[in-house]
Design an enzyme around this catalytic site. Structure first.
Site, mmCIF file in Angstrom:
data_model
loop_
_atom_site.group_PDB
_atom_site.id
_atom_site.type_symbol
_atom_site.label_atom_id
_atom_site.label_comp_id
_atom_site.label_asym_id
_atom_site.label_seq_id
_atom_site.Cartn_x
_atom_site.Cartn_y
_atom_site.Cartn_z
ATOM 1 N N ASP A 1 -0.673 4.853 7.781
ATOM 2 C CA ASP A 1 -1.030 3.611 7.083
ATOM 3 C C ASP A 1 -2.486 3.693 6.579
ATOM 4 O O ASP A 1 -2.772 3.378 5.418
ATOM 5 C CB ASP A 1 -0.856 2.426 8.052
ATOM 6 N N LYS B 1 -4.210 3.784 2.621
ATOM 7 C CA LYS B 1 -5.296 2.910 2.174
ATOM 8 C C LYS B 1 -6.496 3.734 1.698
ATOM 9 O O LYS B 1 -7.143 3.381 0.712
ATOM 10 C CB LYS B 1 -5.685 1.958 3.305
ATOM 11 N N GLY C 1 -6.263 -6.120 3.816
ATOM 12 C CA GLY C 1 -5.756 -7.494 3.753
ATOM 13 C C GLY C 1 -6.649 -8.503 3.045
ATOM 14 O O GLY C 1 -6.714 -8.523 1.816
ATOM 15 N N LYS D 1 0.829 -1.227 0.000
ATOM 16 C CA LYS D 1 0.000 0.000 0.000
ATOM 17 C C LYS D 1 0.848 1.256 0.000
ATOM 18 O O LYS D 1 0.467 2.274 -0.568
ATOM 19 C CB LYS D 1 -0.950 0.014 1.198
ATOM 20 N N GLY E 1 -2.453 -10.513 8.335
ATOM 21 C CA GLY E 1 -2.205 -11.908 8.710
ATOM 22 C C GLY E 1 -1.782 -12.723 7.499
ATOM 23 O O GLY E 1 -2.114 -12.381 6.362
HETATM 24 P P1 NAP Z 1 7.893 -9.243 6.070
HETATM 25 O O1 NAP Z 1 7.346 -10.317 6.933
HETATM 26 O O2 NAP Z 1 8.804 -8.237 6.699
HETATM 27 O O3 NAP Z 1 8.651 -9.948 4.873
HETATM 28 C C1 NAP Z 1 9.407 -9.250 3.932
HETATM 29 C C2 NAP Z 1 10.137 -10.249 3.052
HETATM 30 O O4 NAP Z 1 10.780 -9.540 2.016
HETATM 31 C C3 NAP Z 1 11.203 -11.063 3.770
HETATM 32 O O5 NAP Z 1 11.208 -12.381 3.282
HETATM 33 C C4 NAP Z 1 12.523 -10.365 3.388
HETATM 34 O O6 NAP Z 1 13.616 -11.254 3.275
HETATM 35 C C5 NAP Z 1 12.163 -9.845 2.006
HETATM 36 N N1 NAP Z 1 12.866 -8.602 1.662
HETATM 37 C C6 NAP Z 1 12.711 -7.394 2.236
HETATM 38 N N2 NAP Z 1 13.481 -6.484 1.613
HETATM 39 C C7 NAP Z 1 14.145 -7.134 0.643
HETATM 40 C C8 NAP Z 1 15.091 -6.754 -0.331
HETATM 41 N N3 NAP Z 1 15.531 -5.497 -0.426
HETATM 42 N N4 NAP Z 1 15.547 -7.688 -1.182
HETATM 43 C C9 NAP Z 1 15.130 -8.960 -1.091
HETATM 44 N N5 NAP Z 1 14.219 -9.388 -0.197
HETATM 45 C C10 NAP Z 1 13.735 -8.489 0.663
HETATM 46 O O7 NAP Z 1 6.727 -8.410 5.375
HETATM 47 P P2 NAP Z 1 5.195 -8.835 5.215
HETATM 48 O O8 NAP Z 1 4.496 -8.611 6.502
HETATM 49 O O9 NAP Z 1 5.117 -10.167 4.572
HETATM 50 O O10 NAP Z 1 4.665 -7.694 4.233
HETATM 51 C C11 NAP Z 1 4.945 -7.708 2.867
HETATM 52 C C12 NAP Z 1 4.078 -6.668 2.157
HETATM 53 O O11 NAP Z 1 2.710 -6.979 2.348
HETATM 54 C C13 NAP Z 1 4.232 -5.230 2.666
HETATM 55 O O12 NAP Z 1 4.094 -4.356 1.580
HETATM 56 C C14 NAP Z 1 3.061 -5.070 3.617
HETATM 57 O O13 NAP Z 1 2.645 -3.724 3.770
HETATM 58 C C15 NAP Z 1 2.008 -5.869 2.890
HETATM 59 N N6 NAP Z 1 0.943 -6.360 3.755
HETATM 60 C C16 NAP Z 1 1.252 -7.129 4.818
HETATM 61 C C17 NAP Z 1 0.233 -7.617 5.629
HETATM 62 C C18 NAP Z 1 0.518 -8.508 6.786
HETATM 63 O O14 NAP Z 1 -0.414 -9.007 7.402
HETATM 64 N N7 NAP Z 1 1.781 -8.762 7.126
HETATM 65 C C19 NAP Z 1 -1.113 -7.286 5.314
HETATM 66 C C20 NAP Z 1 -1.393 -6.505 4.197
HETATM 67 C C21 NAP Z 1 -0.355 -6.046 3.402
HETATM 68 P P3 NAP Z 1 14.181 -12.105 4.526
HETATM 69 O O15 NAP Z 1 13.104 -13.079 4.884
HETATM 70 O O16 NAP Z 1 15.383 -12.768 4.017
HETATM 71 O O17 NAP Z 1 14.433 -11.108 5.605
HETATM 72 N N1 HSE Z 2 -0.168 -2.383 10.047
HETATM 73 C C1 HSE Z 2 -1.350 -2.746 9.323
HETATM 74 C C2 HSE Z 2 -2.533 -2.800 10.286
HETATM 75 C C3 HSE Z 2 -1.141 -4.090 8.630
HETATM 76 O O1 HSE Z 2 -2.355 -2.708 11.502
HETATM 77 O O2 HSE Z 2 -3.665 -2.897 9.824
HETATM 78 C C4 HSE Z 2 -2.017 -4.289 7.438
HETATM 79 O O3 HSE Z 2 -1.800 -3.350 6.426
#
Ligand code: NAP
Ligand code: HSE
Length: 433
Positions: A202, A206, A135, A106, A303
């Site tokens: 954030d 959105k 999400g 986002k 999640g």
């Molecule tokens: P995360 O758990 O921090 O995972 C990021 C991944 O990307 C890790 O595997 C990391 O590698 C890799 N990475 C980061 N920077 C990199 C780089 N420069 N080169 C190569 N690999 C790199 O993040 P996430 O929570 O999955 O979120 C990912 C995206 O989804 C974000 O844009 C977030 O806003 C969005 N999102 C997340 C959620 C949620 O529930 N988490 C919900 C909605 C949207 P390593 O594993 O080796 O460290």
């Molecule tokens: N930090 C965000 C939240 C994660 O609390 O909703 C999903 O974008």
């Protein structure tokens, strides 16, 4: 056409891991729906030695982003590394090389979505980003497809789970903001640096994405007026409840004729409104269409698996488009001129909480200022404060312009008898709309 769609997955964190699980676990369903098999061919990470919660063939893992985005062996790039740089450069390069994109980012789409979508159009590539807002709730697809025959006039969203968790706990347990924030951090909902969530950044990103798609305007992040929850107190919530409201961090996007306002702010929402009972880390987006009336979309806003379902559903759409040969042709660029409301055109009810000297004539001074600025009262509570020499006055106004209420706040601040304007919040829901 190749019978296998080859995916380059960038990121194997929370969302990336979920994407692999869903592609593996739902492979047969995905194939039944698309007629093709979907296979992850490369996975980009930073740390190849990190222990992963799923078993991955070692040869899939790479740290070479440029090889991944250039590989003739990849059809679709799924970007779930997050952040602006280098995600933006990776995506633009992948598009340059003719790869379709699915992203959950986002931050990137709110800030650079227009540039990315333009590039995609030039290259006849798809870019989908369902997971970037709320999400697991399929709200972007609902706006783009489900509401395509309607005219949306209002969207209100609880689009940040961390702040909704905090506001819910404060409301249900009477706890202080700092105490609940600490708990949210211990539970892993809030990050060590919680600024983006608690200060509303954030949610603002959105809301920029939602209003671009819902109102067909090029809504920029800087057009979204945002304020977070860090100054909401347990007392504010307690008074709001007495008056029949909950306080939520609400994204509000309204269109009146062609005038638009988009904001994120702590808002009193009347208990009769469906958003008032959205609790914990859940998200919800309320959408009002001129023809359909009220609708609401509710579910997990984050999640591993909820977010991954949104990502993989986007992937399915890319694959269906590949089969039909229509990639890059589905997206509709914003086609409405953007006219943002001024403070005289933003109209709402407001909640005001003041600490005043408990002396004769003080209430009269306050109501005079309100009347001079054309603000009238709907509800008032007054009670002793700190032992009785001071009083606390809590008011909900009728509809007033933002300009008038801001002027009221300034004038009240100047009164000697008003010791502090403790809080000023917008009010939504209830009878007077
Ligand atoms: P995360 O758990 O921090 O995972 C990021 C991944 O990307 C890790 O595997 C990391 O590698 C890799 N990475 C980061 N920077 C990199 C780089 N420069 N080169 C190569 N690999 C790199 O993040 P996430 O929570 O999955 O979120 C990912 C995206 O989804 C974000 O844009 C977030 O806003 C969005 N999102 C997340 C959620 C949620 O529930 N988490 C919900 C909605 C949207 P390593 O594993 O080796 O460290
Ligand atoms: N930090 C965000 C939240 C994660 O609390 O909703 C999903 O974008």
């Amino acid at each position: 056409m190749n019978q296998t769609v080859r995916v380059g997955l960038m990121g194997l964190g929370t969302v990336g891991t979920g994407v692999v699980r869903i592609i593996q676990g739902h492979q047969q369903d995905l194939q039944n729906q698309t007629g093709l098999s979907i296979e992850v061919r490369r996975i980009l990470v930073q740390d190849t030695d990190k222990e992963r919660s799923i078993s991955i063939e070692k040869e899939l893992i790479t740290t070479d982003a440029m090889e991944l985005v250039a590989s003739p062996d990849i059809d679709v790039v799924v970007e779930v590394i997050g952040g602006i740089h280098p995600a933006k450069e990776f995506i633009l390069q992948a598009l340059e090389n003719g790869k379709h994109i699915v992203t959950a980012n986002k931050d990137l789409m709110a800030l650079h979505g227009a540039e990315i979508l333009k590039k995609a159009q030039e290259k006849s590539c798809d870019v989908f980003y369902e997971a970037s807002v709320a999400g697991g709730i399929p709200i972007l697809r609902a706006l783009v497809e489900g509401f395509s025959s309607d005219r949306i006039t209002k969207m209100m969203g609880i689009v940040n789970g961390t702040t909704n968790f905090i506001m819910t706990k404060m409301s249900q347990e009477g706890a202080d903001y700092a105490e609940v924030l600490k708990e949210a951090q211990e539970l892993g909902y809030a990050e060590a640096d919680p600024t983006a969530d608690v200060e509303g950044h954030d949610a603002a990103r959105k809301m920029a994405i939602l209003s671009t798609l819902g109102f067909h305007v090029d809504m920029r992040l800087e057009d979204v007026d945002s304020r977070g929850i860090s100054r909401v107190s347990a007392e504010d919530i307690s008074y709001a409840k007495k008056l029949g409201y909950e306080i939520k961090l609400l994204g509000i996007a309204k269109r009146d004729d062609n005038l638009i306002e988009v904001s994120v702010q702590p808002t009193l929402i009347h208990k009769s409104h469906p958003l008032a009972s959205v609790n914990g880390v859940f998200n919800a987006v309320y959408v009002y269409g001129e023809a359909v009336g009220e609708t609401m979309f509710y579910g997990p806003g984050a999640g591993e698996l909820p977010t991954a379902t949104a990502v993989v559903s986007d992937l399915v759409t890319v694959v269906k488009n590949m089969k039909l040969g229509v990639n890059g042709r589905g997206s509709v660029a914003p086609y409405q001129e953007k006219y943002l409301k001024t403070d005289e055109q933003i109209v709402s009810k407001y909640f005001l909480r003041l600490i005043v000297d408990d002396k004769r004539g003080v209430l009269a001074q306050i109501t005079r200022i309100l009347a001079e600025h054309d603000v009238s009262l709907e509800q008032v509570i007054q009670q002793p404060y700190r032992g009785g020499r001071e009083a606390e006055i809590i008011m909900v106004t009728h509809q007033a312009t933002r300009r008038n209420i801001v002027n009221v706040e300034k004038e009240l601040d100047k009164l000697d008898s008003v010791l502090q304007v403790k809080s000023l919040y917008r009010v939504e829901g209830g009878e007077e709309e």
